[in-house]
Design a protein around this motif. Structure first.
Motif, PDB file in Angstrom:
ATOM      1  N   ASP A   1       0.826  -1.197   0.000  1.00 32.70           N
ATOM      2  CA  ASP A   1       0.000   0.000   0.000  1.00 32.70           C
ATOM      3  C   ASP A   1       0.865   1.253   0.000  1.00 32.70           C
ATOM      4  O   ASP A   1       1.855   1.331   0.717  1.00 32.70           O
ATOM      5  CB  ASP A   1      -0.893   0.046   1.246  1.00 32.70           C
ATOM      6  N   LYS A   2       0.433   2.248  -0.772  1.00 31.59           N
ATOM      7  CA  LYS A   2       1.054   3.570  -0.689  1.00 31.59           C
ATOM      8  C   LYS A   2       0.368   4.324   0.438  1.00 31.59           C
ATOM      9  O   LYS A   2      -0.860   4.396   0.475  1.00 31.59           O
ATOM     10  CB  LYS A   2       0.890   4.342  -1.995  1.00 31.59           C
ATOM     11  N   ILE A   3       1.106   4.853   1.372  1.00 28.66           N
ATOM     12  CA  ILE A   3       0.485   5.514   2.506  1.00 28.66           C
ATOM     13  C   ILE A   3       0.754   7.011   2.550  1.00 28.66           C
ATOM     14  O   ILE A   3      -0.023   7.750   3.161  1.00 28.66           O
ATOM     15  CB  ILE A   3       0.904   4.863   3.835  1.00 28.66           C
ATOM     16  N   ALA A   4       1.829   7.467   1.940  1.00 33.97           N
ATOM     17  CA  ALA A   4       2.121   8.900   1.926  1.00 33.97           C
ATOM     18  C   ALA A   4       3.048   9.213   0.763  1.00 33.97           C
ATOM     19  O   ALA A   4       3.895   8.388   0.421  1.00 33.97           O
ATOM     20  CB  ALA A   4       2.761   9.341   3.242  1.00 33.97           C
ATOM     21  N   SER A   5       2.881  10.382   0.186  1.00 34.62           N
ATOM     22  CA  SER A   5       3.741  10.774  -0.925  1.00 34.62           C
ATOM     23  C   SER A   5       3.922  12.288  -0.926  1.00 34.62           C
ATOM     24  O   SER A   5       3.136  13.025  -0.312  1.00 34.62           O
ATOM     25  CB  SER A   5       3.159  10.301  -2.255  1.00 34.62           C
ATOM     26  N   ILE A   6       4.967  12.725  -1.628  1.00 32.71           N
ATOM     27  CA  ILE A   6       5.268  14.152  -1.670  1.00 32.71           C
ATOM     28  C   ILE A   6       5.841  14.519  -3.035  1.00 32.71           C
ATOM     29  O   ILE A   6       6.692  13.793  -3.573  1.00 32.71           O
ATOM     30  CB  ILE A   6       6.250  14.529  -0.534  1.00 32.71           C
ATOM     31  N   LEU A   7       5.346  15.590  -3.595  1.00 36.39           N
ATOM     32  CA  LEU A   7       5.926  16.141  -4.821  1.00 36.39           C
ATOM     33  C   LEU A   7       7.162  16.940  -4.422  1.00 36.39           C
ATOM     34  O   LEU A   7       7.068  17.892  -3.652  1.00 36.39           O
ATOM     35  CB  LEU A   7       4.924  17.036  -5.536  1.00 36.39           C
ATOM     36  N   ILE A   8       8.292  16.564  -4.931  1.00 33.00           N
ATOM     37  CA  ILE A   8       9.566  17.083  -4.440  1.00 33.00           C
ATOM     38  C   ILE A   8       9.690  18.590  -4.652  1.00 33.00           C
ATOM     39  O   ILE A   8      10.102  19.322  -3.754  1.00 33.00           O
ATOM     40  CB  ILE A   8      10.728  16.336  -5.117  1.00 33.00           C
ATOM     41  N   ASP A   9       9.343  19.073  -5.811  1.00 34.79           N
ATOM     42  CA  ASP A   9       9.584  20.482  -6.137  1.00 34.79           C
ATOM     43  C   ASP A   9       8.687  21.442  -5.373  1.00 34.79           C
ATOM     44  O   ASP A   9       9.133  22.519  -4.962  1.00 34.79           O
ATOM     45  CB  ASP A   9       9.408  20.715  -7.633  1.00 34.79           C
ATOM     46  N   VAL A  10       7.426  21.071  -5.182  1.00 33.45           N
ATOM     47  CA  VAL A  10       6.477  22.003  -4.559  1.00 33.45           C
ATOM     48  C   VAL A  10       6.130  21.629  -3.121  1.00 33.45           C
ATOM     49  O   VAL A  10       5.542  22.424  -2.407  1.00 33.45           O
ATOM     50  CB  VAL A  10       5.190  22.113  -5.391  1.00 33.45           C
ATOM     51  N   GLY A  11       6.474  20.404  -2.716  1.00 34.04           N
ATOM     52  CA  GLY A  11       6.230  19.993  -1.338  1.00 34.04           C
ATOM     53  C   GLY A  11       4.819  19.554  -1.030  1.00 34.04           C
ATOM     54  O   GLY A  11       4.496  19.315   0.129  1.00 34.04           O
TER      55      GLY A  11
END
Length: 125
Positions: free
Chosen positions: A45-55
């Protein structure tokens, strides 16, 4: 050599906290980083993610309000602060990185180009 190395896993009682870290090396094309988890016999399962450039961050409902994903770009390190842990959080946790931003916030998208080796988190009642 591309590497994602997780650390910070361990055993904790329910209600406790842990912080996972993932040091990233030699990845130049990632736009999204994420934490996944997998229990024996269960799907990943994916539980958390973040777009690196914009946070911008995204969370699965199962961890929303308890877990926080963050990234220190200067240290090339991804974090997962886990609070109010529950026995059902017990799993192997993986960090991942991918070049595709449009799937970053899609929790049902469980594919990624780069993976760490995983770190075990065990939460006892």
């Amino acid at each position: 050599q591309v590497r994602l190395v997780e650390s910070g896993g361990g055993s904790v009682q329910a209600g406790g906290s842990l912080r996972l870290s993932c040091v990233v090396s030699e990845i130049n094309d990632a736009t999204c980083m994420a934490w996944f988890r997998q229990s024996p016999g269960q799907a990943r399962d994916k539980i958390a993610s973040i777009l690196i450039d914009v946070g911008t961050t995204f969370y699965a409902d199962s961890v929303k309000g308890r877990f926080t994903i963050s990234r220190d770009n200067a240290k090339n390190t991804l974090y997962l602060q886990m609070n109010s842990l529950k026995p059902e959080d017990t799993a192997t946790y993986y960090c991942a990185a991918d070049p595709t931003p449009r799937t970053c916030g899609v929790m049902e998208w469980v594919m990624s180009k780069y993976w760490g080796q995983g770190t075990q988190v065990t939460v006892s009642p």
